[in-house]
Design a protein around this motif. Structure first.
Motif, mmCIF file in Angstrom:
data_model
loop_
_atom_site.group_PDB
_atom_site.id
_atom_site.type_symbol
_atom_site.label_atom_id
_atom_site.label_comp_id
_atom_site.label_asym_id
_atom_site.label_seq_id
_atom_site.Cartn_x
_atom_site.Cartn_y
_atom_site.Cartn_z
ATOM 1 N N ALA A 55 -9.627 -3.976 2.408
ATOM 2 C CA ALA A 55 -9.019 -5.126 1.738
ATOM 3 C C ALA A 55 -9.849 -5.456 0.510
ATOM 4 O O ALA A 55 -11.076 -5.492 0.585
ATOM 5 N N LEU B 263 -4.863 -10.268 -3.363
ATOM 6 C CA LEU B 263 -5.419 -9.388 -2.330
ATOM 7 C C LEU B 263 -4.657 -8.075 -2.329
ATOM 8 O O LEU B 263 -3.431 -8.061 -2.287
ATOM 9 N N THR C 202 3.345 -14.733 1.730
ATOM 10 C CA THR C 202 2.157 -15.523 1.402
ATOM 11 C C THR C 202 2.561 -16.614 0.415
ATOM 12 O O THR C 202 3.245 -16.326 -0.574
ATOM 13 N N LYS D 24 -0.921 -1.958 -0.811
ATOM 14 C CA LYS D 24 -0.031 -3.077 -0.463
ATOM 15 C C LYS D 24 -0.643 -4.378 -0.962
ATOM 16 O O LYS D 24 -1.813 -4.643 -0.694
ATOM 17 N N MET D 25 0.159 -5.189 -1.635
ATOM 18 C CA MET D 25 -0.318 -6.503 -2.079
ATOM 19 C C MET D 25 -0.080 -7.528 -0.973
ATOM 20 O O MET D 25 0.920 -7.479 -0.256
ATOM 21 N N VAL D 26 -1.005 -8.485 -0.862
ATOM 22 C CA VAL D 26 -0.808 -9.661 -0.013
ATOM 23 C C VAL D 26 -1.035 -10.862 -0.923
ATOM 24 O O VAL D 26 -2.146 -11.080 -1.396
ATOM 25 N N GLY D 27 0.020 -11.623 -1.213
ATOM 26 C CA GLY D 27 -0.107 -12.688 -2.205
ATOM 27 C C GLY D 27 -0.416 -12.089 -3.569
ATOM 28 O O GLY D 27 -0.128 -10.915 -3.820
ATOM 29 N N GLU D 28 -1.043 -12.890 -4.454
ATOM 30 C CA GLU D 28 -1.302 -12.391 -5.803
ATOM 31 C C GLU D 28 -2.760 -11.992 -6.007
ATOM 32 O O GLU D 28 -3.143 -11.585 -7.099
ATOM 33 N N LEU E 254 5.349 -15.034 -2.026
ATOM 34 C CA LEU E 254 5.496 -13.603 -2.331
ATOM 35 C C LEU E 254 5.705 -12.895 -0.995
ATOM 36 O O LEU E 254 4.944 -13.113 -0.046
#
Lengths: 339, 263
Positions: free
Chosen positions: B72, B29, A266, B23-27, A181
């Motif tokens: 976070a 976080l 990620t 803001k998303m980090v991966g699915e 992603l």
């Protein structure tokens, strides 16, 4: 006494369990087994509780001798050839190590991280709710450090039935396409670099530990704008960090919890375990997916892991002969759900 | 308070966003960002929002951590799908003016002993030379500033504090030292960092404190938190040894001071 003595040991063997979530605010990343599916397989094979810890071995095993009590054990994860006093061991099948016998675990043939689980678990104290070794911080696990020759570990009382069994897992073909992603910092990539990142085959290098693994490619380094001015922010498991030399580092369980280097994407949770087990020299390409795909894949992985217990079957007490062993498919080291 | 997920403009010189960014980090976080700079206003907002998250039961939320300009949020996307999780968090962000709430949060003030220079701070002398000052001038400048804990990160209990006076607005050193001892106090970028464990660093090590902010054998494992104030108190090498020897865990009582009024 239920004990296990370390006669000789690979350079990167530590005690790990399911990890230490909940302490990010204190600068402690969750840690735990890099391959939690393999840890789970080992746990089932020796009928342990979830809080039991195992030994995690990176690339090299070691030699262990049982104390005064027989120990039920299992070897899972990366495929490590192993034998007890010359009797080869079948992977994904629990076995007994009798008093005084020596278990010899060699060099990983397929995969990187292997797990030695022992019925009763490794008797080390819980630190912040976990038995995982935090190697950098020097706490948890066995004396907060990697194992050394001469260590003598106590093993907890076994809670399970104490019967050897086998786990029938489907074989996973090594992934070549790793799903990612994009993150907000992908905006730092110069024009055209997103596509070039996806088109570039990357090679997994030998530079790895529990913090991360370094990749390399023959193409020009990935270029970023103003990459080094970003404020430090939280680092997620599977983040793809692009340092000044443009060669990506994938961050794993023992990553620093915050960092200032740009992280452009990620790896999705469902692909990260397989990715971590890919040996040096493997080539991968990244594929951008959307959130829905990532969540569905994670769901599927969780269901597969949940059904692992139904695939246990009892085995006869006698170990397999070499002939029988050679007739088996040994390429079952990397335990992971089918895609 | 408005929220957006894309570009935003900054409304004041304190670096606060007019609209909070998600803001998303991966699915799994989600980062809630309150501003572009580590100003007291932005730090306060992040802390205040984090405070709410800690005291409210939020479906899917596993843990949160304030990281200076942001908070976070680690969540379980199989329990609460990301879109639904973001909706919940948006609704919470809209509930209050976090910049205002941040200014009302209490914070502790700690007096932290430090031994400057020599073996404890090998980069103090070269730094003084570079600035054409005496070591004592640099020490005085480091001592006189009230420093606020911007965040804990990088390593267990590792404190980032600021802001220091302009003379400490230095780039990192070109060579990373592979390992400096626990307790090292280093400067760069107008900030100090205070470590609890041995660690690699590209910052200039000017002193060492006998105090360890993180000690897993102590309850609580962490003493100083984000938002707290720190004033350094100079001690000499023998006082340093004395404090270290008195208790390996650093359990001796840190002196507490009276916190400043917030900006």
């Amino acid at each position: 006494m239920r004990t296990l003595e370390v006669l000789s040991i690979g350079p990167y063997v530590s005690v790990q369990d399911e990890g230490r979530p909940g302490h990010l605010r204190h600068g402690v990343s969750s840690g735990g087994a890099i391959d939690p599916l393999a840890l789970e397989a080992g746990r089932l094979l020796v009928s342990n509780e979830h809080e039991c810890a195992a030994f995690e071995m990176l690339a090299l095993g070691g030699r262990w001798r049982a104390g005064d009590e027989p120990l039920l054990m299992a070897l899972t994860g990366a495929h490590f050839p192993a034998h007890i006093e010359g009797r080869p061991l079948e992977p994904l099948c629990s076995f007994w190590l009798r008093p005084g016998e020596i278990l010899d675990i060699g060099v990983a043939r397929i995969g990187n991280y292997g797990y030695l689980s022992i019925a009763g678990g490794i008797d080390v104290p819980l630190v912040l709710g976990s038995r995982s070794t935090h190697i950098r911080g020097g706490f948890g696990g066995y004396q907060g450090r990697l194992l050394q020759a001469g260590d003598r570990l106590s093993i907890g009382a076994a809670s399970g039935a104490g019967k050897a069994c086998r786990l029938l897992l489907q074989q996973e073909s090594a992934i070549v396409e790793v799903r990612i992603l994009w993150s907000a910092q992908a905006a730092l990539l110069e024009k055209g670099e997103r596509q070039r990142f996806l088109d570039t085959p990357f090679e997994i290098t030998h530079e790895r530990d529990r913090m991360g693994v370094r990749l390399k490619s023959n193409s020009d380094p990935i270029r970023l704008r103003n990459g080094l001015n970003a404020l430090s922010g939280i680092v997620a498991m599977g983040d793809i960090q692009v340092p000044g030399n443009g060669q990506p580092i994938i961050l794993l369980n023992d990553r620093q919890p915050t960092g200032g280097y740009p992280r452009i994407a990620t790896i999705i949770g469902a692909d990260l375990i397989c990715f971590a087990q890919l040996p040096a020299g493997s080539r991968v390409k990244f594929k951008a997916v959307d959130e829905q795909v990532a969540v569905s894949a994670l769901q599927k992985m969780k269901e597969e892991a949940g059904s692992m217990a139904t695939r246990l079957e009892p085995v006869a007490r006698e170990p397999l002969s070499t002939h029988q062993l050679l007739s088996q498919n040994l390429i079952s080291g990397v335990v992971s759900p089918k895609r | 308070m408005r929220i957006m997920t894309g570009q935003s403009h900054i409304i004041d010189d304190a670096g606060a966003y007019e609209t909070v960014r998600l803001k998303m980090v991966g699915e799994a976080l989600l980062v809630v960002e309150f501003g572009a700079q580590l100003s007291p206003l932005v730090l306060g907002a992040a802390r205040a929002f984090d405070h709410l998250l800690q005291n409210e039961k939020i479906p899917g939320l596993q843990e949160s951590a304030p990281t200076g300009n942001a908070v976070a949020l680690v969540f379980d996307p199989l329990h609460t799908p990301p879109e639904l999780f973001r909706q919940q968090i948006r609704a919470l962000v809209e509930q209050a003016d976090w910049f205002e709430r941040g200014s009302l949060l209490p914070s502790a003030c700690w007096h932290l002993p430090i031994c400057y220079g020599g073996d404890c701070g090998p980069d103090l002398a070269p730094l003084a030379d570079q600035l054409c000052l005496s070591e004592n001038d640099v020490i005085a400048a480091h001592l006189e500033t009230m420093q606020r804990v911007l965040m804990i990160g990088f390593a267990p209990g590792f404190l980032y504090t600021g802001r220091l006076s302009e003379m400490f607005n230095l780039p990192r050193l070109p060579d990373i030292k592979p390992c400096v001892p626990a307790g090292s106090v280093s400067v760069a970028l107008g900030q100090s960092v205070i470590s609890s464990t041995a660690h690699p660093t590209g910052w200039r090590v000017i002193g060492r404190t006998p105090f360890r902010n993180f000690d897993p054998a102590r309850e609580p494992a962490i003493i100083i938190n984000a938002g707290d104030e720190i004033r350094f108190v100079q001690i000499d090498q023998s006082a340093y040894e004395d404090l270290r020897n008195r208790d390996r865990h650093g359990l001796w009582q840190l002196e507490k001071g009276k916190p400043h009024a917030h900006a």
